[in-house]
Design an enzyme around this catalytic site. Structure first.
Site, PDB file in Angstrom:
ATOM      1  N   ALA A  37       0.790  -1.073   0.057  1.00 25.86           N
ATOM      2  CA  ALA A  37      -0.014  -0.108   0.176  1.00 25.86           C
ATOM      3  C   ALA A  37       0.943   1.180  -0.010  1.00 25.86           C
ATOM      4  O   ALA A  37       0.816   2.242   0.926  1.00 25.86           O
ATOM      5  CB  ALA A  37      -1.130   0.039   1.101  1.00 25.86           C
ATOM      6  N   GLY A  41       6.022   8.183   1.156  1.00 25.06           N
ATOM      7  CA  GLY A  41       7.170   7.762   2.205  1.00 25.06           C
ATOM      8  C   GLY A  41       7.911   6.731   1.957  1.00 25.06           C
ATOM      9  O   GLY A  41       9.232   6.365   1.978  1.00 25.06           O
ATOM     10  N   HIS A  42       7.344   5.702   1.455  1.00 25.70           N
ATOM     11  CA  HIS A  42       7.926   4.422   1.056  1.00 25.70           C
ATOM     12  C   HIS A  42       8.807   4.543  -0.083  1.00 25.70           C
ATOM     13  O   HIS A  42      10.010   4.041  -0.351  1.00 25.70           O
ATOM     14  CB  HIS A  42       6.807   3.337   0.594  1.00 25.70           C
TER      15      HIS A  42
END
Ligand code: PAF
Length: 285
Positions: A37, A41-42
């Site tokens: 998901a 940020g990832h």
């Protein structure tokens, strides 16, 4: 999002073969563990990995053992095809997406438990959570064997738990913390923000604002106890149904500081529930 997806491997044998080939060619490998998901940020974790290593590997595994019995394991958002496209857009070289039985084969019986730093805060609010995180992160590091691994500072306590376990277990990997990615209104990006209704989404940045106001007051010499109490009241007034904690802690081991003015560098951490989402955030003091 037009780039081709990175290759996806699902077994430890395939993962090791790819990583060992890179390392044999003298390339440094960075790992960014995720539960999918993915959001900005990832992607910032992958970008950071790519600035320190030639190759970036992302893992995608919604780890059942870090969810409590009444938590959102079943509901946790899953979007592997979209995640793979997003990873391609930031130059991720490989996606490791094992099944639950590949990660925890029949008879699996080992837990990595980190004393001290994993006990307060989320450790107290979510019993068993950090044992689940520490166990799966240990497995991911040993399976992949990267030179470095990147984790977000949004999960600050998790980052400190991982630093501790890597030191204690002599795992030869460098751990990098990536700054928290935020929406324009300050809300820390999180896959769980998807649970917020429109009204809750407007109230959600109050967590960041309450922590930022607390930092200012601490710098002005107000006591930690008074600042923590004010921040908790502010969150309740903003519609958060439960405030698990707002606490000022030592930066590394998250030990409790005295109730008075904060003597040096510290971290303020907060966790509170808004609708179906439990939000966490933290700031440097
Ligand atoms: O931060 C997360 O997404 C997870 O806790 C992690 C580190 C991938 C372990 O499952």
């Amino acid at each position: 999002m037009s780039q081709m997806s990175p290759p996806i491997v699902r077994t430890v044998a395939e993962l090791r073969a790819r990583v060992m080939a890179w390392r044999a060619a003298g390339e440094l490998v960075g790992l960014a563990p995720t539960m999918g998901a993915l959001h900005e940020g990832h992607l910032s974790l992958i970008r950071l990995a790519k600035t320190h290593a030639h190759r970036a590997v992302a893992s995608l595994f919604v780890n059942p053992t870090q969810f409590g019995p009444n938590e959102d394991f079943e509901a946790y958002p899953r979007s592997e095809a979209r995640d793979a496209e997003l990873l391609a857009s930031v130059g991720c070289d490989l996606l490791y997406a094992p099944s639950v039985s590949e990660m925890y084969p029949q008879g699996f019986a080992t837990t990595v438990s980190v004393r001290g730093v994993s006990e307060p805060l989320d450790g107290a609010a979510r019993p068993g959570h950090f044992a689940g995180v520490a166990t799966v992160v240990t497995k991911l590091l040993l399976r992949c064997g990267p030179d470095l691994a990147v984790f977000g500072e949004k999960d600050y306590q998790q980052l400190q738990v991982i630093r501790r376990l890597v030191r204690d277990l002599d795992i030869p990997v460098e751990i990098l913390g990536a700054p928290t990615a935020r929406a324009e209104d300050g809300l820390a990006l999180s896959s769980r923000n998807a649970y917020l209704t429109a009204d809750e989404r407007s109230a959600a940045p109050e967590l960041h604002r309450a922590l930022a106001a607390a930092v200012e007051q601490l710098h002005a010499g107000r006591s930690a106890a008074a600042v923590e109490a004010d921040a908790m009241d502010r969150l309740k007034a903003a519609g958060f149904s439960r405030v698990d904690y707002v606490e000022v802690r030592a930066v590394d081991d998250l030990a409790r500081l005295g109730p008075g003015p904060v003597p040096g560098p510290a971290r303020i951490l907060g966790a509170a529930v808004l609708g179906k989402a439990r939000l966490i955030d933290n700031l440097a003091v």
